[in-house]
Design a protein around this motif. Structure first.
Motif, PDB file in Angstrom:
ATOM      1  N   THR A 202      -1.378  27.180 -20.281  1.00  0.00           N
ATOM      2  CA  THR A 202      -0.177  27.534 -21.038  1.00  0.00           C
ATOM      3  C   THR A 202       0.997  27.708 -20.083  1.00  0.00           C
ATOM      4  OG1 THR A 202      -1.567  28.708 -22.631  1.00  0.00           O
ATOM      5  CG2 THR A 202       0.798  29.127 -22.726  1.00  0.00           C
ATOM      6  N   THR A 203       2.169  27.171 -20.458  1.00  0.00           N
ATOM      7  CA  THR A 203       3.359  27.271 -19.616  1.00  0.00           C
ATOM      8  C   THR A 203       4.437  28.086 -20.320  1.00  0.00           C
ATOM      9  OG1 THR A 203       2.903  25.143 -18.556  1.00  0.00           O
ATOM     10  CG2 THR A 203       5.144  25.987 -18.368  1.00  0.00           C
ATOM     11  N   TYR A 204       5.031  29.008 -19.601  1.00  0.00           N
ATOM     12  CA  TYR A 204       6.081  29.883 -20.115  1.00  0.00           C
ATOM     13  C   TYR A 204       7.349  29.693 -19.282  1.00  0.00           C
ATOM     14  CZ  TYR A 204       1.954  32.460 -21.887  1.00  0.00           C
ATOM     15  OH  TYR A 204       0.758  32.814 -22.477  1.00  0.00           O
ATOM     16  N   THR A 205       8.474  30.113 -19.845  1.00  0.00           N
ATOM     17  CA  THR A 205       9.731  30.168 -19.111  1.00  0.00           C
ATOM     18  C   THR A 205      10.149  31.619 -18.942  1.00  0.00           C
ATOM     19  OG1 THR A 205      10.491  28.037 -19.977  1.00  0.00           O
ATOM     20  CG2 THR A 205      12.167  29.507 -19.095  1.00  0.00           C
ATOM     21  N   LEU A 206      10.428  32.021 -17.721  1.00  0.00           N
ATOM     22  CA  LEU A 206      10.871  33.392 -17.473  1.00  0.00           C
ATOM     23  C   LEU A 206      12.280  33.601 -18.030  1.00  0.00           C
ATOM     24  CD1 LEU A 206       9.690  34.072 -13.798  1.00  0.00           C
ATOM     25  CD2 LEU A 206       8.624  34.831 -15.922  1.00  0.00           C
ATOM     26  N   THR A 207      12.461  34.692 -18.773  1.00  0.00           N
ATOM     27  CA  THR A 207      13.774  35.005 -19.349  1.00  0.00           C
ATOM     28  C   THR A 207      14.371  36.279 -18.769  1.00  0.00           C
ATOM     29  OG1 THR A 207      12.724  36.190 -21.192  1.00  0.00           O
ATOM     30  CG2 THR A 207      13.212  33.844 -21.521  1.00  0.00           C
ATOM     31  N   ALA A 208      13.566  37.112 -18.140  1.00  0.00           N
ATOM     32  CA  ALA A 208      14.061  38.341 -17.504  1.00  0.00           C
ATOM     33  C   ALA A 208      13.046  38.793 -16.468  1.00  0.00           C
ATOM     34  CB  ALA A 208      14.296  39.443 -18.540  1.00  0.00           C
ATOM     35  N   VAL A 209      13.536  39.380 -15.388  1.00  0.00           N
ATOM     36  CA  VAL A 209      12.661  39.861 -14.315  1.00  0.00           C
ATOM     37  C   VAL A 209      13.142  41.227 -13.853  1.00  0.00           C
ATOM     38  CG1 VAL A 209      11.753  39.445 -11.997  1.00  0.00           C
ATOM     39  CG2 VAL A 209      12.183  37.503 -13.529  1.00  0.00           C
ATOM     40  N   GLU A 210      12.222  42.172 -13.766  1.00  0.00           N
ATOM     41  CA  GLU A 210      12.519  43.513 -13.270  1.00  0.00           C
ATOM     42  C   GLU A 210      11.662  43.788 -12.035  1.00  0.00           C
ATOM     43  OE1 GLU A 210      10.859  47.549 -14.671  1.00  0.00           O
ATOM     44  OE2 GLU A 210      12.611  47.201 -15.952  1.00  0.00           O
ATOM     45  N   PRO A 211      12.179  43.486 -10.830  1.00  0.00           N
ATOM     46  CA  PRO A 211      11.413  43.779  -9.611  1.00  0.00           C
ATOM     47  C   PRO A 211      11.458  45.265  -9.277  1.00  0.00           C
ATOM     48  CG  PRO A 211      13.513  42.748  -9.066  1.00  0.00           C
ATOM     49  CD  PRO A 211      13.457  42.839 -10.561  1.00  0.00           C
ATOM     50  N   SER A 212      10.391  45.771  -8.710  1.00  0.00           N
ATOM     51  CA  SER A 212      10.333  47.179  -8.311  1.00  0.00           C
ATOM     52  C   SER A 212       9.281  47.344  -7.234  1.00  0.00           C
ATOM     53  CB  SER A 212       9.997  48.068  -9.514  1.00  0.00           C
ATOM     54  OG  SER A 212       8.628  47.927  -9.866  1.00  0.00           O
ATOM     55  N   GLN A 213       9.130  48.571  -6.757  1.00  0.00           N
ATOM     56  CA  GLN A 213       8.107  48.857  -5.758  1.00  0.00           C
ATOM     57  C   GLN A 213       6.701  48.799  -6.348  1.00  0.00           C
ATOM     58  OE1 GLN A 213      10.135  50.944  -7.208  1.00  0.00           O
ATOM     59  NE2 GLN A 213       9.514  53.102  -7.064  1.00  0.00           N
ATOM     60  N   TYR A 214       6.608  48.787  -7.684  1.00  0.00           N
ATOM     61  CA  TYR A 214       5.302  48.682  -8.339  1.00  0.00           C
ATOM     62  C   TYR A 214       4.832  47.231  -8.417  1.00  0.00           C
ATOM     63  CZ  TYR A 214       6.490  53.367 -10.078  1.00  0.00           C
ATOM     64  OH  TYR A 214       6.861  54.679 -10.172  1.00  0.00           O
ATOM     65  N   GLY A 215       5.799  46.318  -8.503  1.00  0.00           N
ATOM     66  CA  GLY A 215       5.508  44.914  -8.736  1.00  0.00           C
ATOM     67  C   GLY A 215       6.664  44.299  -9.503  1.00  0.00           C
ATOM     68  N   ASN A 216       6.384  43.245 -10.251  1.00  0.00           N
ATOM     69  CA  ASN A 216       7.420  42.550 -11.004  1.00  0.00           C
ATOM     70  C   ASN A 216       7.050  42.515 -12.481  1.00  0.00           C
ATOM     71  OD1 ASN A 216       9.132  41.319  -8.682  1.00  0.00           O
ATOM     72  ND2 ASN A 216       7.039  40.762  -8.165  1.00  0.00           N
ATOM     73  N   ARG A 217       7.924  43.068 -13.319  1.00  0.00           N
ATOM     74  CA  ARG A 217       7.717  43.017 -14.758  1.00  0.00           C
ATOM     75  C   ARG A 217       8.639  41.936 -15.310  1.00  0.00           C
ATOM     76  NH1 ARG A 217       8.220  48.360 -18.372  1.00  0.00           N
ATOM     77  NH2 ARG A 217      10.328  48.337 -17.510  1.00  0.00           N
ATOM     78  N   CYS A 218       8.048  40.994 -16.041  1.00  0.00           N
ATOM     79  CA  CYS A 218       8.802  39.830 -16.502  1.00  0.00           C
ATOM     80  C   CYS A 218       8.673  39.664 -18.006  1.00  0.00           C
ATOM     81  CB  CYS A 218       8.263  38.557 -15.829  1.00  0.00           C
ATOM     82  SG  CYS A 218       8.157  38.626 -14.029  1.00  0.00           S
ATOM     83  N   LEU A 219       9.729  39.124 -18.621  1.00  0.00           N
ATOM     84  CA  LEU A 219       9.686  38.667 -20.002  1.00  0.00           C
ATOM     85  C   LEU A 219       9.759  37.144 -19.987  1.00  0.00           C
ATOM     86  CD1 LEU A 219      12.065  41.161 -21.878  1.00  0.00           C
ATOM     87  CD2 LEU A 219       9.552  41.195 -21.766  1.00  0.00           C
ATOM     88  N   MET A 220       9.065  36.517 -20.936  1.00  0.00           N
ATOM     89  CA  MET A 220       9.031  35.052 -20.949  1.00  0.00           C
ATOM     90  C   MET A 220       8.688  34.530 -22.331  1.00  0.00           C
ATOM     91  SD  MET A 220       5.603  34.719 -18.611  1.00  0.00           S
ATOM     92  CE  MET A 220       3.995  35.280 -19.196  1.00  0.00           C
ATOM     93  N   ASN A 221       8.960  33.238 -22.520  1.00  0.00           N
ATOM     94  CA  ASN A 221       8.665  32.547 -23.772  1.00  0.00           C
ATOM     95  C   ASN A 221       7.800  31.339 -23.487  1.00  0.00           C
ATOM     96  OD1 ASN A 221      10.320  34.242 -25.405  1.00  0.00           O
ATOM     97  ND2 ASN A 221      12.130  33.128 -24.689  1.00  0.00           N
ATOM     98  N   VAL A 222       6.976  30.968 -24.451  1.00  0.00           N
ATOM     99  CA  VAL A 222       6.170  29.762 -24.305  1.00  0.00           C
ATOM    100  C   VAL A 222       7.076  28.541 -24.328  1.00  0.00           C
ATOM    101  CG1 VAL A 222       4.387  28.319 -25.367  1.00  0.00           C
ATOM    102  CG2 VAL A 222       4.129  30.795 -25.352  1.00  0.00           C
ATOM    103  N   ARG A 223       6.853  27.605 -23.424  1.00  0.00           N
ATOM    104  CA  ARG A 223       7.618  26.358 -23.430  1.00  0.00           C
ATOM    105  C   ARG A 223       7.087  25.473 -24.548  1.00  0.00           C
ATOM    106  NH1 ARG A 223       9.545  24.017 -17.616  1.00  0.00           N
ATOM    107  NH2 ARG A 223      10.654  25.892 -16.935  1.00  0.00           N
ATOM    108  N   GLN A 224       8.007  24.979 -25.361  1.00  0.00           N
ATOM    109  CA  GLN A 224       7.639  24.101 -26.453  1.00  0.00           C
ATOM    110  C   GLN A 224       7.747  22.641 -26.026  1.00  0.00           C
ATOM    111  OE1 GLN A 224       9.456  25.157 -30.244  1.00  0.00           O
ATOM    112  NE2 GLN A 224      10.140  27.082 -29.355  1.00  0.00           N
ATOM    113  N   VAL A 225       6.765  21.865 -26.424  1.00  0.00           N
ATOM    114  CA  VAL A 225       6.736  20.447 -26.071  1.00  0.00           C
ATOM    115  C   VAL A 225       7.476  19.654 -27.144  1.00  0.00           C
ATOM    116  CG1 VAL A 225       5.281  18.466 -25.607  1.00  0.00           C
ATOM    117  CG2 VAL A 225       4.564  20.747 -24.884  1.00  0.00           C
TER     118      VAL A 225
END
Length: 225
Positions: A202-225
């Protein structure tokens, strides 16, 4: 008593408890973003529970990846990857006198983007042309993108019911929002418009990224063919 000495005793206490309750665990400390689990850093016994008191009254809940690790923390740091009993975890946070916060992963991912994009090595190689990726998320392949990282354990879950407004493309649907949690990675922070591909294909597109000392929290959507 010095904090370091107290922490040393706490770590030994965790290790003794793990001798009774733990299972064999392999620890990795990624040095490469394309082969994070290539070299074993250490092996030890560990147990995981969603209760910081380690009552072991229930398993980790579905959709709740945060668990606490019971193991020797002498040589553990944020971003370490752990495999135990067929499960992957990454260490998100480690503080004195407390059990380490770990994230239970459910997928293994690779991320593609423009060459140099997401680099944090300070050499000026960061690609600023993020718009070169398809912002609609309808490009079903990553032919024009370069694989930047691969083989990373991650946690992915549905975050929202869908984009409230359509993208205007005939035949497209309102794709659900997904949340992804990634560990801290050496010299790399994901950015929007990158393509995330899982071990399921499954392939997604990242729409938002929140980097921190814990790691990276990301929002994304499935890429439509």
């Amino acid at each position: 008593m010095y904090q370091a000495l107290v922490q040393q005793k706490v770590a030994k206490g965790y290790a003794k408890a793990a001798l009774r309750l733990g299972a064999t665990t392999t620890q990795y400390r990624p040095a490469s973003v394309t082969a994070p689990m290539e070299t074993v850093h250490a092996t030890f016994l560990a147990a995981f529970n969603d209760d910081k008191a380690f009552g072991f009254a229930r398993p980790a809940l579905w959709g709740k990846p945060a668990v606490f690790g019971l193991f020797d923390t002498t040589d553990v740091q944020s971003g370490d990857l752990l495999t135990c009993a067929g499960e992957n975890y990454f260490v998100a946070r480690l503080e004195p006198f407390r059990p380490p916060l770990c994230m239970l992963c459910n997928r293994v991912v690779s991320i593609a983007g423009q060459a140099g994009q997401g680099s944090t090595n300070g050499d000026g190689a960061v690609c600023t042309d993020v718009g070169a990726s398809d912002s609609y998320g309808t490009a079903g392949n990553t032919t024009n993108q370069t694989t930047l990282i691969k083989g990373w354990p991650a946690f992915i879950q549905i975050k929202g019911k869908g984009i409230p407004t359509g993208d205007g493309i005939p035949g497209s649907i309102k794709a659900a929002d997904y949340e992804m949690l990634l560990p801290v990675m050496p010299g790399f922070v994901p950015t929007i418009e990158m393509a995330v591909t899982t071990d399921l294909g499954t392939t997604y597109t990242l729409t938002a990224v929140e980097p921190s000392q814990y790691g990276n929290r990301c929002l994304m959507n499935v890429r439509q063919v």
